[in-house]
Enzyme design. Structure first.
Site, PDB file in Angstrom:
ATOM      1  N   LYS A   1      -8.160   0.584 -62.437  1.00 54.89           N
ATOM      2  CA  LYS A   1      -9.079   1.629 -61.935  1.00 54.89           C
ATOM      3  C   LYS A   1      -8.222   2.749 -61.353  1.00 54.89           C
ATOM      4  O   LYS A   1      -7.959   2.763 -60.150  1.00 54.89           O
ATOM      5  CB  LYS A   1      -9.955   1.059 -60.810  1.00 54.89           C
ATOM      6  CG  LYS A   1     -10.997   0.069 -61.232  1.00 54.89           C
ATOM      7  CD  LYS A   1     -11.938  -0.187 -60.058  1.00 54.89           C
ATOM      8  CE  LYS A   1     -12.231  -1.632 -59.879  1.00 54.89           C
ATOM      9  NZ  LYS A   1     -12.993  -1.959 -58.685  1.00 54.89           N
TER      10      LYS A   1
ATOM     11  N   PHE B   1     -17.383  -2.195 -59.311  1.00 53.69           N
ATOM     12  CA  PHE B   1     -16.921  -3.552 -59.029  1.00 53.69           C
ATOM     13  C   PHE B   1     -17.340  -4.444 -60.194  1.00 53.69           C
ATOM     14  O   PHE B   1     -18.527  -4.566 -60.494  1.00 53.69           O
ATOM     15  CB  PHE B   1     -17.479  -4.079 -57.703  1.00 53.69           C
ATOM     16  CG  PHE B   1     -16.742  -5.306 -57.242  1.00 53.69           C
ATOM     17  CD1 PHE B   1     -15.550  -5.186 -56.523  1.00 53.69           C
ATOM     18  CD2 PHE B   1     -17.195  -6.571 -57.557  1.00 53.69           C
ATOM     19  CE1 PHE B   1     -14.836  -6.312 -56.129  1.00 53.69           C
ATOM     20  CE2 PHE B   1     -16.489  -7.710 -57.165  1.00 53.69           C
ATOM     21  CZ  PHE B   1     -15.318  -7.575 -56.452  1.00 53.69           C
ATOM     22  N   VAL B   2     -16.345  -5.027 -60.865  1.00 56.98           N
ATOM     23  CA  VAL B   2     -16.636  -5.796 -62.079  1.00 56.98           C
ATOM     24  C   VAL B   2     -16.368  -7.290 -61.878  1.00 56.98           C
ATOM     25  O   VAL B   2     -15.556  -7.680 -61.039  1.00 56.98           O
ATOM     26  CB  VAL B   2     -15.827  -5.268 -63.296  1.00 56.98           C
ATOM     27  CG1 VAL B   2     -16.305  -3.887 -63.691  1.00 56.98           C
ATOM     28  CG2 VAL B   2     -14.324  -5.272 -63.014  1.00 56.98           C
TER      29      VAL B   2
ATOM     30  N   ARG C   1     -16.871 -16.080 -62.402  1.00 56.67           N
ATOM     31  CA  ARG C   1     -15.578 -16.144 -63.109  1.00 56.67           C
ATOM     32  C   ARG C   1     -15.754 -16.658 -64.539  1.00 56.67           C
ATOM     33  O   ARG C   1     -14.953 -16.379 -65.419  1.00 56.67           O
ATOM     34  CB  ARG C   1     -14.606 -17.079 -62.377  1.00 56.67           C
ATOM     35  CG  ARG C   1     -14.142 -16.563 -61.024  1.00 56.67           C
ATOM     36  CD  ARG C   1     -12.937 -17.370 -60.548  1.00 56.67           C
ATOM     37  NE  ARG C   1     -12.685 -17.221 -59.123  1.00 56.67           N
ATOM     38  CZ  ARG C   1     -11.978 -16.249 -58.562  1.00 56.67           C
ATOM     39  NH1 ARG C   1     -11.457 -15.290 -59.316  1.00 56.67           N
ATOM     40  NH2 ARG C   1     -11.783 -16.193 -57.269  1.00 56.67           N
TER      41      ARG C   1
ATOM     42  N   ASP D   1     -14.184 -12.491 -59.920  1.00 54.10           N
ATOM     43  CA  ASP D   1     -15.322 -13.037 -59.176  1.00 54.10           C
ATOM     44  C   ASP D   1     -15.980 -12.023 -58.248  1.00 54.10           C
ATOM     45  O   ASP D   1     -15.413 -10.976 -57.933  1.00 54.10           O
ATOM     46  CB  ASP D   1     -14.849 -14.204 -58.298  1.00 54.10           C
ATOM     47  CG  ASP D   1     -14.064 -13.711 -57.077  1.00 54.10           C
ATOM     48  OD1 ASP D   1     -13.160 -12.864 -57.259  1.00 54.10           O
ATOM     49  OD2 ASP D   1     -14.376 -14.136 -55.949  1.00 54.10           O
TER      50      ASP D   1
ATOM     51  N   GLU E   1      -1.834  -9.523 -64.051  1.00 60.43           N
ATOM     52  CA  GLU E   1      -2.895  -9.295 -63.062  1.00 60.43           C
ATOM     53  C   GLU E   1      -4.209  -9.099 -63.817  1.00 60.43           C
ATOM     54  O   GLU E   1      -4.212  -8.641 -64.965  1.00 60.43           O
ATOM     55  CB  GLU E   1      -2.491  -8.053 -62.248  1.00 60.43           C
ATOM     56  CG  GLU E   1      -3.463  -7.531 -61.238  1.00 60.43           C
ATOM     57  CD  GLU E   1      -3.725  -8.441 -60.042  1.00 60.43           C
ATOM     58  OE1 GLU E   1      -4.157  -9.576 -60.296  1.00 60.43           O
ATOM     59  OE2 GLU E   1      -3.559  -7.995 -58.897  1.00 60.43           O
ATOM     60  N   ASP E   2      -5.327  -9.436 -63.168  1.00 62.68           N
ATOM     61  CA  ASP E   2      -6.622  -9.205 -63.803  1.00 62.68           C
ATOM     62  C   ASP E   2      -6.993  -7.721 -63.747  1.00 62.68           C
ATOM     63  O   ASP E   2      -7.409  -7.118 -64.730  1.00 62.68           O
ATOM     64  CB  ASP E   2      -7.723 -10.071 -63.159  1.00 62.68           C
ATOM     65  CG  ASP E   2      -7.745  -9.963 -61.626  1.00 62.68           C
ATOM     66  OD1 ASP E   2      -6.880  -9.278 -61.043  1.00 62.68           O
ATOM     67  OD2 ASP E   2      -8.632 -10.575 -61.008  1.00 62.68           O
TER      68      ASP E   2
ATOM     69  N   ASP F   1      -6.369  -2.110 -58.662  1.00 63.88           N
ATOM     70  CA  ASP F   1      -7.356  -1.261 -57.997  1.00 63.88           C
ATOM     71  C   ASP F   1      -6.572  -0.252 -57.132  1.00 63.88           C
ATOM     72  O   ASP F   1      -6.124   0.773 -57.640  1.00 63.88           O
ATOM     73  CB  ASP F   1      -8.254  -2.211 -57.189  1.00 63.88           C
ATOM     74  CG  ASP F   1      -9.412  -1.551 -56.498  1.00 63.88           C
ATOM     75  OD1 ASP F   1      -9.905  -0.545 -56.995  1.00 63.88           O
ATOM     76  OD2 ASP F   1      -9.851  -2.057 -55.446  1.00 63.88           O
TER      77      ASP F   1
ATOM     78  N   LYS G   1      -6.581 -15.900 -58.079  1.00 65.03           N
ATOM     79  CA  LYS G   1      -7.137 -16.708 -59.144  1.00 65.03           C
ATOM     80  C   LYS G   1      -7.550 -15.858 -60.343  1.00 65.03           C
ATOM     81  O   LYS G   1      -7.731 -16.361 -61.445  1.00 65.03           O
ATOM     82  CB  LYS G   1      -8.396 -17.427 -58.629  1.00 65.03           C
ATOM     83  CG  LYS G   1      -8.192 -18.376 -57.504  1.00 65.03           C
ATOM     84  CD  LYS G   1      -9.575 -18.966 -57.088  1.00 65.03           C
ATOM     85  CE  LYS G   1      -9.472 -19.716 -55.802  1.00 65.03           C
ATOM     86  NZ  LYS G   1     -10.830 -20.043 -55.282  1.00 65.03           N
ATOM     87  N   GLY G   2      -7.745 -14.577 -60.106  1.00 63.87           N
ATOM     88  CA  GLY G   2      -8.434 -13.730 -61.087  1.00 63.87           C
ATOM     89  C   GLY G   2      -7.859 -13.691 -62.482  1.00 63.87           C
ATOM     90  O   GLY G   2      -8.576 -13.448 -63.446  1.00 63.87           O
TER      91      GLY G   2
HETATM   92  P1  5GP Z   1      -5.538  -3.947 -55.251  1.00 63.91           P
HETATM   93  O1  5GP Z   1      -4.509  -4.567 -54.356  1.00 63.91           O
HETATM   94  O2  5GP Z   1      -4.963  -3.276 -56.475  1.00 63.91           O
HETATM   95  O3  5GP Z   1      -6.456  -3.040 -54.478  1.00 63.91           O
HETATM   96  O4  5GP Z   1      -6.501  -5.101 -55.712  1.00 63.91           O
HETATM   97  C1  5GP Z   1      -6.148  -6.033 -56.632  1.00 63.91           C
HETATM   98  C2  5GP Z   1      -7.052  -7.247 -56.546  1.00 63.91           C
HETATM   99  O5  5GP Z   1      -8.336  -6.919 -56.007  1.00 63.91           O
HETATM  100  C3  5GP Z   1      -7.313  -7.799 -57.916  1.00 63.91           C
HETATM  101  O6  5GP Z   1      -6.378  -8.767 -58.259  1.00 63.91           O
HETATM  102  C4  5GP Z   1      -8.689  -8.411 -57.773  1.00 63.91           C
HETATM  103  O7  5GP Z   1      -8.558  -9.725 -57.284  1.00 63.91           O
HETATM  104  C5  5GP Z   1      -9.357  -7.567 -56.720  1.00 63.91           C
HETATM  105  N1  5GP Z   1     -10.234  -6.540 -57.323  1.00 63.91           N
HETATM  106  C6  5GP Z   1     -10.049  -5.223 -57.381  1.00 63.91           C
HETATM  107  N2  5GP Z   1     -11.059  -4.602 -58.017  1.00 63.91           N
HETATM  108  C7  5GP Z   1     -11.926  -5.592 -58.369  1.00 63.91           C
HETATM  109  C8  5GP Z   1     -13.162  -5.609 -59.091  1.00 63.91           C
HETATM  110  O8  5GP Z   1     -13.717  -4.606 -59.542  1.00 63.91           O
HETATM  111  N3  5GP Z   1     -13.733  -6.840 -59.267  1.00 63.91           N
HETATM  112  C9  5GP Z   1     -13.169  -8.001 -58.807  1.00 63.91           C
HETATM  113  N4  5GP Z   1     -13.824  -9.125 -59.031  1.00 63.91           N
HETATM  114  N5  5GP Z   1     -12.001  -8.014 -58.137  1.00 63.91           N
HETATM  115  C10 5GP Z   1     -11.389  -6.825 -57.926  1.00 63.91           C
END
Ligand code: 5GP
Length: 180
Positions: A133, A154-155, A167, A161, A101-102, A105, A45-46
């Site tokens: 990040k 963590f943002v 959100r 969210d 993507e939002d 990470d 949803k992000g």
């Molecule tokens: P990844 O697979 O790259 O580790 O994570 C991607 C997803 O993790 C993002 O689409 C998001 O939903 C969530 N995510 C990663 N870091 C954060 C953060 O700092 N805050 C929030 N709210 N979601 C995060």
């Protein structure tokens, strides 16, 4: 789950507007050069708020679709396992795909999603994220359009969210540290 608030504003509304405008310009420039049909795919949803603002800053004909995946086992720690919750409705053959993507990470979500979309034979797959990040990366993913790199915090806000909250904040803020 303990209640946690927002500790500080990391990216203001004004800065978000500038980042999104600049991404729109870059993306417009790119697809005007390549030509062809453009499908913008938002990861739910992000990305829903970012996606809505971003496409209004892209001056190139496009269509949109959404994909829902999840990777979080509790609210701030990724499980590393990416599950498909909702698939696209649009066939990708013959289309340029821009995945939105939002935040990137560990990179696991983007890597899995990009692999899946490429297997459906689009003309091209490009990636766009509002936030990244880099210090948290576990797998290398190519980000073609990136709004801003941020430190390992963590943002929340602007679509992102914590346990489905925050959100609707118009800015991106840092979540308060856990007291437990
Ligand atoms: P990844 O697979 O790259 O580790 O994570 C991607 C997803 O993790 C993002 O689409 C998001 O939903 C969530 N995510 C990663 N870091 C954060 C953060 O700092 N805050 C929030 N709210 N979601 C995060």
């Amino acid at each position: 789950m303990p209640d946690r608030g927002i500790a500080s504003v990391l990216i203001s509304e004004q800065e978000i507007r500038t980042l999104v405008k600049n991404l729109g310009l870059e993306i417009t420039r790119h697809y005007r050069q390549t030509g062809g049909d453009l499908l913008v795919v938002g990861l739910l949803k992000g990305s829903f708020i970012f996606m809505a603002d971003l496409i209004r800053n892209i001056e190139y004909p496009l269509t949109v679709d959404f994909l829902a995946v999840s990777s979080y086992c509790d609210s701030t720690i990724s499980s590393g396992e990416v599950k498909m919750r909702m698939d696209l409705q649009t066939p990708l053959q013959g289309r340029h795909v821009l995945v939105v993507e939002d935040i990137v990470d560990t990179g696991q979500t983007f890597q899995k999603v990009i692999g899946l979309l490429k297997s459906r034979n689009p003309v091209s797959v490009k990636t766009c994220t509002l936030l990244s990040k880099p210090s948290r990366r576990e797998v290398a993913v190519a980000i073609d359009f990136c709004g801003r790199e941020i430190p390992d915090e963590f943002v929340c806000g602007y679509g992102l969210d914590y346990a489905e909250k925050f959100r609707n904040l118009p800015y991106v803020g840092v979540l308060e540290a856990s007291s437990t």
